[in-house]
Enzyme design. Structure first.
Site, PDB file in Angstrom:
ATOM      1  N   ASP A  50      40.803   7.221  53.294  1.00 13.54           N
ATOM      2  CA  ASP A  50      41.626   7.718  52.187  1.00 13.54           C
ATOM      3  C   ASP A  50      42.293   6.554  51.463  1.00 13.54           C
ATOM      4  O   ASP A  50      42.947   6.744  50.441  1.00 13.54           O
ATOM      5  CB  ASP A  50      42.652   8.744  52.659  1.00 13.54           C
ATOM      6  CG  ASP A  50      43.590   8.232  53.739  1.00 13.54           C
ATOM      7  OD1 ASP A  50      43.485   7.048  54.118  1.00 13.54           O
ATOM      8  OD2 ASP A  50      44.430   9.029  54.209  1.00 13.54           O
ATOM      9  N   SER A  51      42.065   5.324  51.956  1.00 11.46           N
ATOM     10  CA  SER A  51      42.462   4.121  51.219  1.00 11.46           C
ATOM     11  C   SER A  51      41.716   4.019  49.901  1.00 11.46           C
ATOM     12  O   SER A  51      42.062   3.194  49.046  1.00 11.46           O
ATOM     13  CB  SER A  51      42.210   2.870  52.063  1.00 11.46           C
ATOM     14  OG  SER A  51      40.924   2.904  52.657  1.00 11.46           O
ATOM     15  N   ASP A  89      37.818  10.219  56.424  1.00  7.31           N
ATOM     16  CA  ASP A  89      39.232  10.576  56.528  1.00  7.31           C
ATOM     17  C   ASP A  89      39.488  11.967  55.967  1.00  7.31           C
ATOM     18  O   ASP A  89      39.013  12.302  54.867  1.00  7.31           O
ATOM     19  CB  ASP A  89      40.097   9.578  55.751  1.00  7.31           C
ATOM     20  CG  ASP A  89      40.695   8.502  56.636  1.00  7.31           C
ATOM     21  OD1 ASP A  89      40.817   8.734  57.852  1.00  7.31           O
ATOM     22  OD2 ASP A  89      41.057   7.434  56.102  1.00  7.31           O
ATOM     23  N   LYS A 119      38.326  11.906  60.583  1.00  4.45           N
ATOM     24  CA  LYS A 119      39.488  11.225  61.167  1.00  4.45           C
ATOM     25  C   LYS A 119      40.756  11.838  60.596  1.00  4.45           C
ATOM     26  O   LYS A 119      40.819  12.137  59.395  1.00  4.45           O
ATOM     27  CB  LYS A 119      39.466   9.723  60.865  1.00  4.45           C
ATOM     28  CG  LYS A 119      40.671   8.974  61.477  1.00  4.45           C
ATOM     29  CD  LYS A 119      40.512   7.466  61.389  1.00  4.45           C
ATOM     30  CE  LYS A 119      40.860   6.927  60.017  1.00  4.45           C
ATOM     31  NZ  LYS A 119      42.295   7.113  59.666  1.00  4.45           N
ATOM     32  N   GLU A 188      47.110   1.477  64.339  1.00  7.57           N
ATOM     33  CA  GLU A 188      47.427   0.662  63.166  1.00  7.57           C
ATOM     34  C   GLU A 188      48.825   0.075  63.265  1.00  7.57           C
ATOM     35  O   GLU A 188      49.806   0.786  63.464  1.00  7.57           O
ATOM     36  CB  GLU A 188      47.303   1.476  61.876  1.00  7.57           C
ATOM     37  CG  GLU A 188      47.607   0.656  60.631  1.00  7.57           C
ATOM     38  CD  GLU A 188      47.233   1.348  59.324  1.00  7.57           C
ATOM     39  OE1 GLU A 188      47.460   0.752  58.257  1.00  7.57           O
ATOM     40  OE2 GLU A 188      46.713   2.472  59.380  1.00  7.57           O
TER      41      GLU A 188
END
Length: 270
Positions: A50-51, A89, A119, A188
């Site tokens: 989703d980045s 994502d 994810k 993360e």
């Protein structure tokens, strides 16, 4: 090596890699052309992150990207991949409401994109959704530590789980995700020692980003590690190329050639 023998990387491949002590290499991709290059270079896992909200759409956070947009990016990536495991994502709002919403979103991703797994972010609060998705036959990767979809809750992108209470909660959440059926979990921006302890305590592979070298694998955002994006330089990021500088120089040269009528030349005309 496990990875080099795998014609197609699956969740079982990653499990065998962890058992063999072989590190897992994971990168993001969002389009056909770059996914094809990344896959051909031998990456194990491609994350359609989703980045994309940041590096493809220019949004400040990952929150605005929609389920339809994630499916589109995933379709493009899947079309360029022959070998890597493609994980997609689940965007903000597609699973937080309830487990039925989460399952419906995961089914759409799998059916419409052709991806291999999904994810989602969160710990014990998403375990019901994880179980429901896994029971439907869809592999799930977890994500703990800094969870970008919750940026407005945290208010900062600083390292998570530095305090004892939050570290203990992360360990509990990691175990809960494993028990709920996750095949892997991303850590993360957490202390390296905590990531090491968690990785050793889990039977499933762990993927680190800003979590030290003792995770079972590593992930970076492709546009960051290639130097395409310039305004993001966290401590954990290593730039392996400066594609942004190459593009800048090439475009400037093209503009000069067009204006000076150096392009097209006699050989480039019909």
């Amino acid at each position: 090596m496990v990875s080099s023998r795998a014609k197609k990387v699956t969740t079982q491949t990653l499990q065998k890699m962890k058992q063999a002590g072989e590190k897992i290499a994971m990168l993001t991709s969002y389009d056909y052309s770059l996914a094809r290059l990344v896959d051909g270079a031998g990456i194990d896992v491609i994350l359609v992150g989703d980045s994309a909200s940041n590096v493809m759409a220019g949004n400040e956070t990952t929150v605005p990207i929609t389920l339809d947009q994630m499916i589109y990016h995933a379709q493009c990536v899947v079309n360029g991949v022959d070998r890597a495991l493609v994980v997609v994502d689940m965007p903000f709002g597609s699973y937080q409401g309830d487990s039925k919403t989460a399952l419906d979103s995961a089914i759409r991703i799998m059916k419409e994109s052709g991806g291999h797994a999904v994810k989602l972010e969160g710990g014990s609060e998403v375990c019901e959704s994880v179980e429901r998705i896994v029971n439907a036959g869809i592999p799930v990767m977890g994500h703990l530590g800094l969870t970008p979809q919750s940026i407005y809750k945290f208010g900062t992108y600083t390292v998570r789980a530095k305090e004892d209470a939050e570290a203990a909660k992360l360990m509990e959440d990691a175990k809960a995700l494993e028990e709920a059926g996750c095949f892997s979990v991303v850590f993360e921006k957490i202390p390296a020692e905590l990531a090491k302890q968690a990785s050793e305590s889990l039977n499933i592979p762990t993927i680190g980003i800003g979590a030290g070298a003792d995770c079972d694998g590593q992930v970076l955002v492709l546009h960051d590690m290639l130097g395409i994006t310039k305004d993001f330089s966290p401590r954990f990021l290593r730039r392996y190329a400066e594609i942004g500088d190459t593009v800048d120089a090439a475009v400037k040269r093209y503009v000069e050639d067009v204006r000076s009528v150096e392009f097209p030349n006699e050989e480039e005309r019909y």
